[in-house]
Design a protein around this motif. Structure first.
Motif, short mmCIF file in Angstrom:
data_model
loop_
_atom_site.label_atom_id
_atom_site.label_comp_id
_atom_site.label_asym_id
_atom_site.label_seq_id
_atom_site.Cartn_x
_atom_site.Cartn_y
_atom_site.Cartn_z
N PRO A 127 8.08 -0.59 4.93
CA PRO A 127 8.11 -2.05 4.95
C PRO A 127 8.43 -2.65 6.32
CG PRO A 127 9.56 -1.19 3.25
CD PRO A 127 9.07 -0.03 4.00
N GLY A 143 6.22 -4.01 2.20
CA GLY A 143 6.10 -2.81 1.36
C GLY A 143 7.11 -2.73 0.24
N THR A 144 8.33 -3.18 0.49
CA THR A 144 9.34 -3.14 -0.58
C THR A 144 8.95 -4.05 -1.72
OG1 THR A 144 10.82 -3.38 1.31
CG2 THR A 144 11.85 -3.01 -0.80
N MET A 182 8.32 -2.41 -5.38
CA MET A 182 9.43 -2.46 -6.34
C MET A 182 9.00 -3.07 -7.67
SD MET A 182 11.89 -5.50 -4.90
CE MET A 182 13.08 -5.43 -6.21
N MET A 183 9.73 -2.66 -8.72
CA MET A 183 9.52 -3.26 -10.03
C MET A 183 10.73 -4.10 -10.38
SD MET A 183 7.55 -0.78 -12.66
CE MET A 183 8.65 0.58 -12.77
N GLU A 184 10.46 -5.25 -11.00
CA GLU A 184 11.50 -6.13 -11.52
C GLU A 184 10.94 -6.82 -12.75
OE1 GLU A 184 14.45 -8.06 -8.29
OE2 GLU A 184 12.40 -8.75 -8.13
N ILE A 199 12.39 -9.51 1.83
CA ILE A 199 13.36 -8.44 1.57
C ILE A 199 14.62 -8.64 2.41
CG2 ILE A 199 12.16 -6.90 3.21
CD1 ILE A 199 14.20 -5.78 0.14
N ARG A 216 17.15 -10.72 0.68
CA ARG A 216 17.88 -10.04 -0.40
C ARG A 216 19.03 -9.20 0.16
NH1 ARG A 216 14.29 -9.18 -5.46
NH2 ARG A 216 16.03 -7.88 -6.06
N VAL A 217 18.73 -8.48 1.22
CA VAL A 217 19.78 -7.69 1.88
C VAL A 217 20.88 -8.63 2.37
CG1 VAL A 217 20.26 -6.21 3.87
CG2 VAL A 217 18.17 -5.86 2.55
N ASN A 267 23.49 -9.92 -0.26
CA ASN A 267 24.59 -8.97 -0.49
C ASN A 267 25.67 -9.14 0.56
OD1 ASN A 267 22.65 -7.95 -2.26
ND2 ASN A 267 23.24 -5.83 -1.93
N ILE A 291 14.95 -0.75 7.38
CA ILE A 291 15.44 -1.97 6.75
C ILE A 291 16.92 -2.11 7.08
CG2 ILE A 291 15.77 -3.17 4.54
CD1 ILE A 291 13.45 -1.47 3.45
N THR A 345 20.77 -2.66 6.60
CA THR A 345 21.61 -2.51 5.41
C THR A 345 22.48 -3.76 5.28
OG1 THR A 345 23.35 -1.49 6.69
CG2 THR A 345 21.75 0.00 5.67
N PRO A 346 22.99 -4.03 4.07
CA PRO A 346 23.93 -5.13 3.92
C PRO A 346 25.12 -4.97 4.86
CG PRO A 346 23.21 -4.38 1.75
CD PRO A 346 22.65 -3.41 2.77
N GLU A 347 25.56 -3.73 5.10
CA GLU A 347 26.70 -3.47 5.99
C GLU A 347 26.39 -3.94 7.42
OE1 GLU A 347 25.40 -1.10 3.86
OE2 GLU A 347 26.99 -1.52 2.40
#
Lengths: 178, 354
Positions: free
Chosen positions: B117, B171-172, B176-178, B257, B260-261, B264, B336, B338-340
Motif C-alpha cells: 500500500p 492496497g490496504t 481488507m474486509m470489513e 489508511i 485510521r492509523v 489509534n 505503513i 505504526t500508531p506508535e
C-alpha cells in the motif's frame, strides 16, 4: 474489549479462511471487525498471514503488529511473530509442525497437535479450524454459539458437505485439553 | 439498515458501482486491485452489462472515454503504474467535459515500484497527472463502507459537474474486509444528458465530443468555463471528518489508511493527557481548506501523516498559510506508519514550546 489476532502459516493451510470465519463470527455478534491479509509475493508457496481485529469500539488501524493472540501453523511464522505478541498474550502452536517450545515466559503458550488430529479424524485439510477452536475457547474473542450460521455464510451452498466437517474440527479444538 | 456483509474493499467498490447503475467496466489486471476486475467479470455478464479486459490500460481508458460520450455510467480501475498509463485518456476526458470514474488502488512507486500500500499518487491525482488545465474530483475512502459509498458519490458528482472523478484508495483498503451495508446505494433517477452522443434520429443537430480547439480564443474560453465549474465544486463539495478537534492543541491531518492509523494514535495520546485531534480530508480535491484554516488559529501545529515522502503536506501548508508549523510523519515504498510512530510525533510536538 478489543482482541487483536494474527494467524500465520504456509499458503494452503487455510490461514485466510480461518481468519475470515472469525471475522464473520464477530460481525454476527454485532462487534466491530476487520480482516486484512498479507498479499505479497510470499503467498505463492511461502508464508501467509492475516490480521483480525474484533472489538466493541470502531476499529482504527486494521494492521495487527502486536497481537493479543497468535496462531502459528508453521515454524517460520512462529519464529517471526513470537516476539511481537503482547506481554500476557496467548500463542496457539501447531505442535505437529512446530518442534520447539515458546521462548518467552510472559505469554501463555498452547500446544495443539492440530495437523495430526486432523489427519487422524480424516479431515487432513482442517488443522486450521481445530487450532481456531482452541483459540476461541481460550481467548473468548467470540462466543462458541451458532457456529453453523457462520459456516453457512462463508461456505457456498454447492459445498454444504464442508459445513459439518468444519464444525467437527472446531469442536475438536475447542474440547482439546493438553 | 440492510444486512451487513463482510467484503473486501475492492469487491465493495465493484458491487457499489453496479448498484449505482454502472454497466460498463473496462480494465486491465494489476495487484492490488484485481479482485475488483474479477468481480466485474463475474457479475456484468449476468446483468446485461459489459466487462472488457482491454489489451492495455491505454486502451481501457479510451474505451471509458467512448462510453462516457454516450452518457452511460462507466468506470475503470487500476493501481499506480497502470493509472500513470491512463493519464493521457484522463486528460482527454477532462478536456471533453465528460463524467467517468477512475479507481486507483495505490501501491508503492515510482516506476513499477512494489505491490504494497501507498499514498504516493496524491500529487498525480490532485494536481493534474495528465497535461493541460484540468482537475479531477478526488475522493479518499477510509473504510470498506466508504469504498462503497464514495464510489456511488463519485458517479453522482462526476455527472453533476461533468468532471471525471477518481477514487484514491490504497492496497490496504482494497484488500481488507470489513462489514458493509450496501442497501443505501441505488441508481439515480434518469437525468437529461443533452450533450450525449446517442444518435440524432435526424431530429437534432449532431453532438460532437472533442477536446481539440485550434483557435486559442475558443480553448481559453473552454478552460475559463471549466474553472467556473471547479469554483462551484470547491464551494459546495468539500468533505472531511473532524475527530476530537474541539479542544485540540495539535491537529493531525491524514486520509485513507493513514487516518485510521492516526486515530489509534490520537486516542492513545488523549489517554496521556495530550489535547490532539484529527482532520481527515474525504475529498482530496476539492481540499478541505476551511477547517484547516480555522484550526490554524487555535492549534500550535499540524502533523501530516502520509504513506509517501510528503505530498498532502503541501496542501496543508497552503490551507493554513504557514501560520503554524506543519511536520511530516511518514513511511513510503509500501511501508505503513505504526500508531506508535504517529504517537511519538504527537508527543514531540506536545513537548515543544512548553
Amino acid at each position: 474489549m478489543t482482541t487483536q489476532i494474527l494467524i500465520a502459516g504456509f499458503g494452503g493451510q487455510g490461514v485466510l479462511f480461518a481468519g475470515k470465519f472469525l471475522a464473520y463470527k464477530g460481525m454476527l455478534e454485532d462487534k466491530q471487525v476487520s480482516w486484512l491479509p498479507s498479499y505479497g509475493p510470499e503467498m505463492r508457496g511461502g508464508t501467509a498471514n492475516c490480521s483480525i481485529i474484533i472489538s466493541d469500539d470502531p476499529v482504527g488501524s486494521p494492521i495487527v503488529s502486536t497481537p493479543d493472540a497468535l496462531i502459528a501453523m508453521n515454524l517460520p511464522s512462529f519464529d517471526k511473530y513470537e516476539n511481537a505478541v503482547v506481554s500476557g498474550g496467548k500463542v496457539f502452536i501447531d505442535s505437529t509442525l512446530i518442534g520447539r517450545k515458546a521462548q518467552r515466559t510472559d505469554i501463555d503458550a498452547y500446544y495443539i497437535p492440530a495437523t495430526k488430529m486432523a489427519a487422524d479424524a480424516g479431515i487432513p485439510t482442517l488443522a486450521n479450524m481445530i487450532i481456531l477452536g482452541k483459540m476461541i475457547k481460550e481467548t473468548g474473542a467470540v462466543s462458541f454459539e451458532n457456529m453453523v450460521d457462520v459456516m453457512k455464510k462463508i461456505v457456498s451452498a454447492k459445498r454444504a458437505e464442508l459445513i459439518d466437517i468444519n464444525i467437527k474440527a472446531l469442536e475438536a479444538g475447542y474440547n482439546y485439553e493438553g | 439498515m440492510g444486512e451487513k456483509v463482510l467484503m473486501k474493499g475492492n469487491e465493495a467498490i465493484a458491487e457499489a458501482a453496479i448498484r449505482a447503475g454502472c454497466r460498463h467496466y473496462f480494465g486491465y489486471p494489476i495487484t492490488p486491485q484485481t479482485e475488483l476486475a474479477a468481480y466485474m467479470a463475474k457479475r456484468m455478464p449476468k446483468i446485461g452489462g459489459v466487462f472488457l479486459q482491454a489489451e492495455s490500460e491505454v486502451a481501457a481508458i479510451n474505451m471509458v472515454y467512448g462510453v462516457a460520450g454516450t452518457g452511460k455510467r462507466v468506470m475503470t480501475s487500476s493501481s499506480s503504474p497502470g493509472v500513470s498509463l491512463k493519464q493521457e485518456g484522463i486528460s482527454y476526458i477532462a478536456g471533453a467535459d465528460l463524467p467517468a470514474l477512475i479507481i486507483n488502488v495505490q501501491r508503492g512507486g515510482p516506476g513499477l515500484g512494489g505491490i504494497q500500500p501507498s499514498q504516493s499518487d496524491y500529487f498525480q491525482a490532485t494536481k493534474g497527472g495528465g497535461h493541460g488545465d484540468y482537475r479531477l474530483i478526488v475522493l479518499a475512502p477510509s473504510s470498506v463502507q466508504e469504498m462503497a459509498d464514495l464510489t456511488a458519490k463519485a458517479f453522482d458528482l462526476s455527472e453533476k459537474y461533468l468532471v471525471p472523478a477518481m477514487l484514491l484508495a490504497d492496497g490496504t483498503m482494497g484488500q481488507m474486509m470489513e462489514p458493509v451495508d450496501l442497501s443505501g446505494i441505488s441508481e439515480p433517477e434518469k437525468a437529461e444528458k443533452p450533450w450525449a452522443v446517442t444518435g440524432t434520429q435526424c431530429k437534432r443537430k449532431h453532438n460532437i465530443i472533442n477536446s481539440l480547439y485550434l483557435v486559442p480564443e475558443q480553448l481559453e474560453q473552454k478552460n475559463f468555463e471549466r474553472y467556473e465549474r471547479y469554483k462551484v465544486i470547491e464551494e459546495n463539495e468539500c468533505l472531511y471528518e473532524s475527530f476530537m478537534m474541539d479542544d485540540a492543541d495539535i491537529c493531525v491531518v491524514a486520509f485513507g489508511i493513514a487516518a485510521r492509523v492516526s486515530k489509534n494514535a490520537v486516542v492513545a495520546a488523549r489517554k496521556e493527557g495530550i489535547k490532539v485531534g484529527l482532520i481527515r480530508p474525504i475529498t482530496l480535491w476539492p481540499f478541505p481548506k476551511a477547517p484547516l484554516a480555522q484550526a490554524a488559529d487555535k492549534v500550535k501545529g499540524f502533523i501530516s501523516v502520509e504513506l509517501s515522502m510528503g505530498q498532502m503536506i503541501e496542501d496543508v501548508r497552503l490551507a493554513t498559510e504557514c501560520k503554524k508549523p506543519v511536520v511530516l510523519c511518514n513511511r513510503t515504498g509500501g511501508m505503513i506508519p505504526t500508531p506508535e510512530q504517529v504517537l511519538e510525533s504527537i508527543r514531540n510536538m506536545a513537548k515543544e514550546g512548553k
